[in-house]
Design an enzyme around this catalytic site. Sequence first.
Site, short mmCIF file in Angstrom:
data_model
loop_
_atom_site.label_atom_id
_atom_site.label_comp_id
_atom_site.label_asym_id
_atom_site.label_seq_id
_atom_site.Cartn_x
_atom_site.Cartn_y
_atom_site.Cartn_z
N LYS A 33 0.85 -1.19 0.00
CA LYS A 33 0.00 0.00 0.00
C LYS A 33 0.89 1.24 0.00
O LYS A 33 1.76 1.39 0.86
CB LYS A 33 -0.91 0.03 1.23
CG LYS A 33 -1.79 1.28 1.27
CD LYS A 33 -2.79 1.19 2.40
CE LYS A 33 -2.33 1.85 3.67
NZ LYS A 33 -2.53 3.30 3.75
N ASP A 60 -3.40 4.31 -2.07
CA ASP A 60 -4.41 4.71 -1.09
C ASP A 60 -4.43 6.23 -0.93
O ASP A 60 -3.90 6.76 0.04
CB ASP A 60 -4.05 4.01 0.24
CG ASP A 60 -4.98 4.36 1.37
OD1 ASP A 60 -6.16 4.67 1.11
OD2 ASP A 60 -4.52 4.32 2.54
N LYS A 62 -7.40 8.08 -1.26
CA LYS A 62 -8.70 8.45 -0.67
C LYS A 62 -9.29 9.71 -1.30
O LYS A 62 -9.50 10.73 -0.62
CB LYS A 62 -8.55 8.67 0.84
CG LYS A 62 -8.05 7.47 1.63
CD LYS A 62 -8.02 7.76 3.12
CE LYS A 62 -7.71 6.56 3.98
NZ LYS A 62 -6.33 6.04 3.89
N ASP A 65 -14.12 14.52 -3.68
CA ASP A 65 -14.39 15.82 -4.30
C ASP A 65 -15.68 15.66 -5.11
O ASP A 65 -16.36 14.64 -4.97
CB ASP A 65 -13.19 16.22 -5.19
CG ASP A 65 -13.06 17.74 -5.32
OD1 ASP A 65 -14.10 18.40 -5.54
OD2 ASP A 65 -11.95 18.26 -5.21
N THR A 124 -11.37 3.94 10.23
CA THR A 124 -11.31 2.98 11.33
C THR A 124 -10.80 3.60 12.62
O THR A 124 -10.90 2.99 13.69
CB THR A 124 -10.40 1.80 10.96
OG1 THR A 124 -9.14 2.34 10.59
CG2 THR A 124 -10.95 0.99 9.82
N ARG A 212 2.70 -0.84 10.79
CA ARG A 212 3.66 -0.79 11.90
C ARG A 212 4.03 -2.13 12.53
O ARG A 212 5.20 -2.33 12.85
CB ARG A 212 3.17 0.20 12.97
CG ARG A 212 3.35 1.64 12.51
CD ARG A 212 2.61 2.60 13.40
NE ARG A 212 1.18 2.44 13.25
CZ ARG A 212 0.28 3.08 13.98
NH1 ARG A 212 0.67 3.90 14.94
NH2 ARG A 212 -1.02 2.92 13.76
#
Length: 234
Positions: A33, A60, A62, A65, A124, A212
Amino acid sequence: MADERLIVALDFHTLDDAKKLVDELGDDVNFYKVGMELFYSVGAEIIHWLKSRDKKIFLDLKLHDIPNTVAGGLCSLMNLGADILNVHASGGFTMMKTAAEKLHEAAESRGVKCPKLIAITVLTSLNQLEWCGALKISDQVANFAKLAKDAGLDGVVASPQEAKLIRETCGEKFLIVTPGVRPAGSNVDDQSRIATPAAALQNGATHLVIGRPIRAAQNPREAALKILDEINGL
Ligand code: C5P
Protein backbone atom coordinates in the site's frame (compact mmCIF):
# COMPACT_ATOMS: atom_id res chain seq x y z
CA MET A 1 3.56 -17.32 -4.98
CA ALA A 2 3.17 -14.89 -2.08
CA ASP A 3 -0.16 -14.73 -0.27
CA GLU A 4 -1.74 -11.57 -1.68
CA ARG A 5 -4.23 -11.26 1.14
CA LEU A 6 -1.45 -9.46 3.01
CA ILE A 7 -0.86 -5.86 1.91
CA VAL A 8 2.05 -4.16 3.66
CA ALA A 9 1.72 -0.40 4.16
CA LEU A 10 4.76 1.60 3.06
CA ASP A 11 4.21 4.58 5.33
CA PHE A 12 7.61 6.23 4.83
CA HIS A 13 8.86 9.67 3.75
CA THR A 14 11.66 8.44 1.54
CA LEU A 15 12.10 6.14 -1.38
CA ASP A 16 15.15 4.54 0.22
CA ASP A 17 13.24 3.49 3.34
CA ALA A 18 10.41 2.05 1.26
CA LYS A 19 12.79 0.16 -1.02
CA LYS A 20 14.69 -1.19 1.96
CA LEU A 21 11.57 -2.74 3.48
CA VAL A 22 10.39 -4.18 0.15
CA ASP A 23 13.81 -5.72 -0.44
CA GLU A 24 13.87 -7.09 3.09
CA LEU A 25 10.48 -8.76 2.67
CA GLY A 26 11.54 -10.15 -0.70
CA ASP A 27 9.36 -12.77 -2.37
CA ASP A 28 7.28 -13.34 0.76
CA VAL A 29 5.23 -10.18 0.22
CA ASN A 30 3.79 -9.22 -3.13
CA PHE A 31 1.27 -6.49 -2.35
CA TYR A 32 2.04 -3.00 -1.01
CA LYS A 33 0.00 0.00 0.00
CA VAL A 34 1.33 3.41 -0.99
CA GLY A 35 -0.47 6.16 0.87
CA MET A 36 -0.35 9.92 1.18
CA GLU A 37 2.88 10.09 3.17
CA LEU A 38 5.02 8.30 0.61
CA PHE A 39 3.23 9.40 -2.55
CA TYR A 40 3.25 13.07 -1.59
CA SER A 41 6.97 12.80 -0.78
CA VAL A 42 8.30 10.87 -3.74
CA GLY A 43 5.48 10.77 -6.29
CA ALA A 44 5.18 8.28 -9.10
CA GLU A 45 8.71 6.99 -8.73
CA ILE A 46 7.72 4.53 -6.01
CA ILE A 47 4.94 3.12 -8.19
CA HIS A 48 7.31 2.64 -11.13
CA TRP A 49 9.87 1.01 -8.86
CA LEU A 50 7.34 -1.40 -7.30
CA LYS A 51 6.05 -2.32 -10.74
CA SER A 52 9.59 -2.98 -11.94
CA ARG A 53 9.76 -5.54 -9.08
CA ASP A 54 6.41 -7.09 -10.19
CA LYS A 55 4.72 -5.98 -6.98
CA LYS A 56 1.01 -5.22 -6.76
CA ILE A 57 0.00 -1.80 -5.50
CA PHE A 58 -2.90 -0.36 -3.57
CA LEU A 59 -2.58 3.39 -4.14
CA ASP A 60 -4.41 4.71 -1.09
CA LEU A 61 -5.05 8.38 -1.84
CA LYS A 62 -8.70 8.45 -0.67
CA LEU A 63 -10.12 10.84 -3.26
CA HIS A 64 -13.02 13.02 -2.10
CA ASP A 65 -14.39 15.82 -4.30
CA ILE A 66 -17.20 16.46 -6.77
CA PRO A 67 -17.94 13.59 -9.20
CA ASN A 68 -16.22 15.07 -12.25
CA THR A 69 -13.06 15.97 -10.37
CA VAL A 70 -12.73 12.60 -8.66
CA ALA A 71 -13.32 10.77 -11.94
CA GLY A 72 -10.67 12.89 -13.66
CA GLY A 73 -8.20 12.35 -10.83
CA LEU A 74 -8.70 8.59 -10.93
CA CYS A 75 -8.26 8.47 -14.70
CA SER A 76 -4.91 10.28 -14.27
CA LEU A 77 -3.83 7.92 -11.49
CA MET A 78 -4.77 4.92 -13.60
CA ASN A 79 -1.85 5.72 -15.92
CA LEU A 80 0.53 4.74 -13.12
CA GLY A 81 -0.68 1.15 -13.20
CA ALA A 82 -1.74 0.60 -9.58
CA ASP A 83 -4.01 -2.39 -8.95
CA ILE A 84 -6.37 -0.72 -6.47
CA LEU A 85 -7.48 2.93 -6.20
CA ASN A 86 -9.92 4.39 -3.70
CA VAL A 87 -12.41 7.16 -2.95
CA HIS A 88 -14.44 8.18 0.10
CA ALA A 89 -17.96 6.71 0.07
CA SER A 90 -19.11 9.88 1.85
CA GLY A 91 -18.58 11.64 -1.50
CA GLY A 92 -21.92 10.07 -2.42
CA PHE A 93 -23.51 7.66 -4.85
CA THR A 94 -23.19 9.91 -7.91
CA MET A 95 -19.52 10.54 -7.25
CA MET A 96 -18.79 6.82 -6.91
CA LYS A 97 -20.89 5.85 -9.94
CA THR A 98 -19.31 8.54 -12.13
CA ALA A 99 -15.85 7.52 -10.94
CA ALA A 100 -16.42 3.82 -11.68
CA GLU A 101 -17.94 4.49 -15.10
CA LYS A 102 -15.25 6.95 -16.24
CA LEU A 103 -12.48 4.68 -15.00
CA HIS A 104 -13.84 1.71 -16.96
CA GLU A 105 -14.34 3.84 -20.08
CA ALA A 106 -10.81 5.24 -19.83
CA ALA A 107 -9.29 1.78 -19.30
CA GLU A 108 -11.13 0.44 -22.32
CA SER A 109 -10.14 3.32 -24.58
CA ARG A 110 -6.49 3.11 -23.45
CA GLY A 111 -6.45 -0.69 -23.73
CA VAL A 112 -5.23 -1.17 -20.15
CA LYS A 113 -6.49 -3.29 -17.26
CA CYS A 114 -8.93 -1.31 -15.13
CA PRO A 115 -7.75 -1.03 -11.50
CA LYS A 116 -10.17 -2.13 -8.81
CA LEU A 117 -11.98 0.81 -7.27
CA ILE A 118 -12.90 0.62 -3.61
CA ALA A 119 -14.51 3.05 -1.16
CA ILE A 120 -13.55 4.12 2.35
CA THR A 121 -16.58 3.57 4.55
CA VAL A 122 -15.96 5.15 7.97
CA LEU A 123 -12.36 5.79 9.03
CA THR A 124 -11.31 2.98 11.33
CA SER A 125 -9.72 5.44 13.76
CA LEU A 126 -13.13 6.88 14.66
CA ASN A 127 -14.93 5.52 17.67
CA GLN A 128 -18.57 5.94 18.57
CA LEU A 129 -17.78 9.04 20.68
CA GLU A 130 -15.99 10.88 17.89
CA TRP A 131 -18.45 9.77 15.24
CA CYS A 132 -21.02 12.52 14.74
CA GLY A 133 -23.39 10.71 12.38
CA ALA A 134 -27.00 9.95 13.30
CA LEU A 135 -26.56 6.20 12.79
CA LYS A 136 -24.40 3.74 14.68
CA ILE A 137 -20.98 3.40 12.99
CA SER A 138 -21.67 -0.20 11.96
CA ASP A 139 -25.00 0.73 10.34
CA GLN A 140 -23.37 3.62 8.48
CA VAL A 141 -20.57 1.33 7.29
CA ALA A 142 -23.12 -1.18 5.96
CA ASN A 143 -25.03 1.63 4.21
CA PHE A 144 -21.87 2.99 2.59
CA ALA A 145 -20.80 -0.48 1.50
CA LYS A 146 -24.18 -1.13 -0.14
CA LEU A 147 -24.05 2.30 -1.80
CA ALA A 148 -20.55 1.57 -3.14
CA LYS A 149 -21.68 -1.79 -4.51
CA ASP A 150 -24.75 -0.28 -6.17
CA ALA A 151 -22.54 2.44 -7.68
CA GLY A 152 -20.45 -0.25 -9.39
CA LEU A 153 -17.39 -0.27 -7.10
CA ASP A 154 -15.44 -3.45 -6.44
CA GLY A 155 -15.27 -3.24 -2.67
CA VAL A 156 -14.60 -1.17 0.42
CA VAL A 157 -12.01 -0.32 3.02
CA ALA A 158 -13.48 -0.99 6.45
CA SER A 159 -12.63 -1.97 9.97
CA PRO A 160 -12.32 -5.74 10.52
CA GLN A 161 -15.08 -5.34 13.10
CA GLU A 162 -17.55 -4.56 10.33
CA ALA A 163 -16.31 -7.08 7.76
CA LYS A 164 -18.92 -9.68 8.66
CA LEU A 165 -21.80 -7.26 8.28
CA ILE A 166 -20.44 -6.04 4.94
CA ARG A 167 -20.02 -9.60 3.67
CA GLU A 168 -23.62 -10.34 4.58
CA THR A 169 -24.84 -7.10 2.98
CA CYS A 170 -22.76 -7.10 -0.21
CA GLY A 171 -22.28 -10.76 -1.12
CA GLU A 172 -19.34 -13.01 -1.85
CA LYS A 173 -17.36 -11.22 -4.52
CA PHE A 174 -17.06 -7.84 -2.87
CA LEU A 175 -13.52 -6.84 -1.78
CA ILE A 176 -13.18 -5.98 1.90
CA VAL A 177 -9.82 -4.43 2.66
CA THR A 178 -9.21 -4.10 6.39
CA PRO A 179 -6.57 -1.89 8.01
CA GLY A 180 -6.27 -1.66 11.77
CA VAL A 181 -5.14 -5.27 12.01
CA ARG A 182 -2.83 -6.33 14.84
CA PRO A 183 -1.16 -9.71 15.25
CA ALA A 184 -1.64 -11.27 18.69
CA GLY A 185 0.93 -9.85 21.11
CA SER A 186 1.63 -6.79 18.94
CA ASN A 187 2.88 -3.88 21.01
CA VAL A 188 1.89 -1.20 18.50
CA ASP A 189 -0.40 1.32 20.20
CA ASP A 190 -3.90 0.19 19.50
CA GLN A 191 -6.85 2.24 18.49
CA SER A 192 -10.48 1.25 18.39
CA ARG A 193 -12.05 -1.29 16.07
CA ILE A 194 -9.06 -3.54 15.48
CA ALA A 195 -8.71 -7.33 15.10
CA THR A 196 -6.07 -10.00 14.62
CA PRO A 197 -5.27 -11.07 11.03
CA ALA A 198 -7.06 -14.40 11.46
CA ALA A 199 -10.16 -12.79 12.97
CA ALA A 200 -10.33 -10.19 10.19
CA LEU A 201 -10.26 -12.88 7.49
CA GLN A 202 -12.69 -15.09 9.37
CA ASN A 203 -15.05 -12.12 9.52
CA GLY A 204 -14.98 -11.89 5.72
CA ALA A 205 -12.06 -9.58 4.90
CA THR A 206 -10.34 -10.33 1.58
CA HIS A 207 -7.20 -8.28 2.31
CA LEU A 208 -5.33 -7.12 5.41
CA VAL A 209 -3.41 -3.86 5.42
CA ILE A 210 -0.63 -4.05 7.99
CA GLY A 211 2.01 -1.42 8.56
CA ARG A 212 3.66 -0.79 11.90
CA PRO A 213 3.51 -4.33 13.27
CA ILE A 214 5.80 -5.31 10.38
CA ARG A 215 7.67 -2.07 9.75
CA ALA A 216 8.52 -1.43 13.39
CA ALA A 217 9.46 -5.02 14.18
CA GLN A 218 13.10 -5.81 14.94
CA ASN A 219 12.95 -8.30 12.10
CA PRO A 220 10.25 -7.23 9.62
CA ARG A 221 10.53 -10.40 7.51
CA GLU A 222 10.05 -12.58 10.57
CA ALA A 223 7.03 -10.49 11.60
CA ALA A 224 5.52 -10.82 8.12
CA LEU A 225 6.15 -14.57 8.03
CA LYS A 226 4.46 -14.97 11.39
CA ILE A 227 1.36 -13.21 10.06
CA LEU A 228 1.44 -15.29 6.88
CA ASP A 229 1.71 -18.48 8.97
CA GLU A 230 -1.26 -17.38 11.03
CA ILE A 231 -3.47 -16.77 8.00
CA ASN A 232 -2.28 -19.83 6.08
CA GLY A 233 -3.36 -21.98 8.99
CA LEU A 234 -7.00 -20.90 8.63
O1 C5P B 1 -1.41 0.98 11.97
P1 C5P B 1 -0.68 0.45 10.79
O2 C5P B 1 0.72 0.96 10.68
O3 C5P B 1 -0.78 -1.06 10.63
O4 C5P B 1 -1.46 1.08 9.57
C1 C5P B 1 -1.29 0.66 8.23
C2 C5P B 1 -2.23 1.48 7.38
O5 C5P B 1 -3.56 1.19 7.72
C3 C5P B 1 -2.05 2.98 7.52
O6 C5P B 1 -1.43 3.44 6.34
C4 C5P B 1 -3.42 3.57 7.68
O7 C5P B 1 -3.82 4.24 6.51
C5 C5P B 1 -4.33 2.36 7.87
N1 C5P B 1 -4.99 2.32 9.18
C6 C5P B 1 -6.33 2.57 9.26
N2 C5P B 1 -6.98 2.48 10.46
C7 C5P B 1 -6.32 2.14 11.59
C8 C5P B 1 -4.94 1.88 11.53
C9 C5P B 1 -4.32 1.97 10.30
O8 C5P B 1 -6.96 2.89 8.26
N3 C5P B 1 -7.00 2.06 12.74
